[in-house]
Design a protein around this motif. Structure first.
Motif, PDB file in Angstrom:
ATOM      1  N   ALA A   1       0.928  -1.192  -0.058  1.00 25.31           N
ATOM      2  CA  ALA A   1      -0.093   0.066  -0.045  1.00 25.31           C
ATOM      3  C   ALA A   1       0.847   1.189   0.111  1.00 25.31           C
ATOM      4  O   ALA A   1       1.581   1.433   0.966  1.00 25.31           O
ATOM      5  CB  ALA A   1      -0.775   0.052   1.118  1.00 25.31           C
ATOM      6  N   ILE A   2       0.701   2.147  -0.972  1.00 24.20           N
ATOM      7  CA  ILE A   2       1.416   3.302  -1.211  1.00 24.20           C
ATOM      8  C   ILE A   2       0.584   4.497  -0.755  1.00 24.20           C
ATOM      9  O   ILE A   2      -0.277   4.734  -1.769  1.00 24.20           O
ATOM     10  CB  ILE A   2       2.070   3.625  -2.735  1.00 24.20           C
ATOM     11  N   PHE A   3       0.925   4.997   0.242  1.00 25.02           N
ATOM     12  CA  PHE A   3       0.229   6.297   0.653  1.00 25.02           C
ATOM     13  C   PHE A   3       1.145   7.684   0.368  1.00 25.02           C
ATOM     14  O   PHE A   3       2.022   7.837   0.761  1.00 25.02           O
ATOM     15  CB  PHE A   3       0.009   6.115   2.238  1.00 25.02           C
ATOM     16  N   ILE A   4       0.236   8.513  -0.336  1.00 28.09           N
ATOM     17  CA  ILE A   4       0.908   9.562  -0.931  1.00 28.09           C
ATOM     18  C   ILE A   4       0.183  10.982  -0.144  1.00 28.09           C
ATOM     19  O   ILE A   4      -0.991  11.250  -0.376  1.00 28.09           O
ATOM     20  CB  ILE A   4       0.552   9.679  -2.408  1.00 28.09           C
ATOM     21  N   SER A   5       0.698  11.691   0.485  1.00 25.02           N
ATOM     22  CA  SER A   5       0.487  12.824   1.350  1.00 25.02           C
ATOM     23  C   SER A   5       1.541  13.694   1.644  1.00 25.02           C
ATOM     24  O   SER A   5       2.440  13.337   2.359  1.00 25.02           O
ATOM     25  CB  SER A   5      -0.449  12.528   2.538  1.00 25.02           C
ATOM     26  N   ILE A  32       5.101   8.290   0.875  1.00 27.64           N
ATOM     27  CA  ILE A  32       5.674   9.402   0.137  1.00 27.64           C
ATOM     28  C   ILE A  32       4.886  10.696   1.059  1.00 27.64           C
ATOM     29  O   ILE A  32       3.724  10.889   0.567  1.00 27.64           O
ATOM     30  CB  ILE A  32       5.459   9.025  -1.381  1.00 27.64           C
ATOM     31  N   THR A  33       5.830  11.324   1.441  1.00 26.23           N
ATOM     32  CA  THR A  33       5.370  12.584   2.408  1.00 26.23           C
ATOM     33  C   THR A  33       6.492  13.537   2.822  1.00 26.23           C
ATOM     34  O   THR A  33       7.672  12.970   2.373  1.00 26.23           O
ATOM     35  CB  THR A  33       4.810  12.035   3.632  1.00 26.23           C
ATOM     36  N   LYS A  34       6.250  14.507   3.053  1.00 19.81           N
ATOM     37  CA  LYS A  34       7.374  15.608   3.109  1.00 19.81           C
ATOM     38  C   LYS A  34       8.322  15.230   4.371  1.00 19.81           C
ATOM     39  O   LYS A  34       7.690  14.470   5.354  1.00 19.81           O
ATOM     40  CB  LYS A  34       6.699  16.916   3.416  1.00 19.81           C
ATOM     41  N   LEU A  46       9.969   4.674   4.434  1.00 21.52           N
ATOM     42  CA  LEU A  46       9.654   6.065   4.031  1.00 21.52           C
ATOM     43  C   LEU A  46      10.127   6.683   3.308  1.00 21.52           C
ATOM     44  O   LEU A  46      11.481   6.768   3.299  1.00 21.52           O
ATOM     45  CB  LEU A  46       9.757   6.624   5.497  1.00 21.52           C
ATOM     46  N   LEU A  47       9.532   7.468   2.301  1.00 19.63           N
ATOM     47  CA  LEU A  47      10.187   7.974   1.000  1.00 19.63           C
ATOM     48  C   LEU A  47       9.689   9.655   1.321  1.00 19.63           C
ATOM     49  O   LEU A  47       8.908   9.885   0.912  1.00 19.63           O
ATOM     50  CB  LEU A  47       9.748   7.390  -0.242  1.00 19.63           C
TER      51      LEU A  47
END
Length: 287
Positions: free
Chosen positions: A186-190, A215-217, A230-231
């Motif tokens: 599961a790739i969560f983008i926020s 994928i987050t700040k 954590l990317l």
């Protein structure tokens, strides 16, 4: 080009998620960058109106074992900034002429990518790619502009025969998360890492045992805390839409890295899939 592991960029991006005392240290460092390599831990504590122990805790929060290694990294970051153009992010201003807008937006997007390379954890990227390769299904979750990034990822991975789907509204995300298994990713983008709909689905996906890629700040958030891979991206501190544009470009760059990593690992088979899909599309256009 910004160096890998630029601590000044990390401090800038993580400042708002630090404790109040740590934030005092961060703000003093960012306001007095050039002086910091010459300061003792006691001098930095006095300048930031904190204590020696607080400065040391700040160094550890930023990933350093001690003050000396932290100062060495600050010096390296300053050296990288000297080699760079020195141009910072520029926001949209009322009455900007077209030439200025074109220049600023282009420069902001380039800077977002460069700064992201400075905070990106390479082992985490490798871990995410390995998980994507062995997964049964890929599920991308994003709301708003992050949803567009999820849809871009779906298009890319579909072309290399990965079973995947992008979910861009809260209800469909909850349904998809409830059906995830240990064999899925599961790739969560926020950008913020605190989007309510994303966190609701994240909790379900985590309970179901799916590998979580975030994928987050670069900042402390619930999403970053719960990710298996954590990317982080780096985003500018500017007020109008050019900030959101930069974060979207950085997120799309991360997706490209993941896609290229998966494709490269199984290049011959991926090449066949891409050729087949390209041929079908080309034939359809000729009709």
């Amino acid at each position: 080009m910004a160096i890998n592991d630029n601590v000044l960029i990390k401090i800038r991006d993580r400042k708002d998620s630090l404790t109040p005392v740590e934030r005092l240290v961060a703000e003093y460092i960012l306001a007095n960058k050039e002086e910091i390599p010459h300061l003792s831990i006691k001098s930095l504590a006095q300048g930031s109106k904190t204590s020696d122990a607080s400065v040391l805790r700040f160094c550890k929060t930023m990933g350093y074992n001690g003050y000396r290694s932290f100062i060495v990294s600050i010096s390296a970051s300053l050296g990288s900034m000297d080699e760079d153009s020195g141009e910072q992010y520029s926001d949209i201003q009322p009455g900007d002429d077209l030439s200025t807008i074109i220049s600023n937006i282009g420069r902001n997007n380039v800077r977002s990518i460069e700064d992201t390379l400075s905070v990106l954890d390479r082992p985490a990227v490798a871990r995410a790619i390995k998980a994507l390769q062995s997964s049964k299904r890929l599920m991308f979750f994003g709301i708003g502009a992050s949803g567009l990034v999820a849809q871009d990822a779906e298009q890319k991975f579909t072309r290399i025969n990965k079973i995947c789907h992008a979910f861009t509204d809260g209800h469909s995300q909850l349904t998809a998360a409830s059906l995830l298994t240990k064999e899925d990713v599961a790739i969560f983008i926020s950008n913020s890492g605190d989007t309510v709909e994303i966190l609701d689905s994240l909790e379900i996906a985590k309970k179901n045992g799916a590998h979580i890629v975030a994928i987050t700040k670069y900042s402390k958030s619930e999403l970053s805390d719960k990710a298996d891979s954590l990317l982080s991206i780096s985003t500018p501190e500017i007020s109008i839409r050019s900030g959101a544009m930069g974060s979207r470009i950085a997120m799309l760059t991360i997706i490209d890295m993941l896609f290229a990593g998966v494709a490269s690992a199984d290049y011959q088979q991926v090449k066949k899939y891409l050729s087949k899909s390209r041929s079908i599309i080309s034939n359809k256009r000729r009709r």
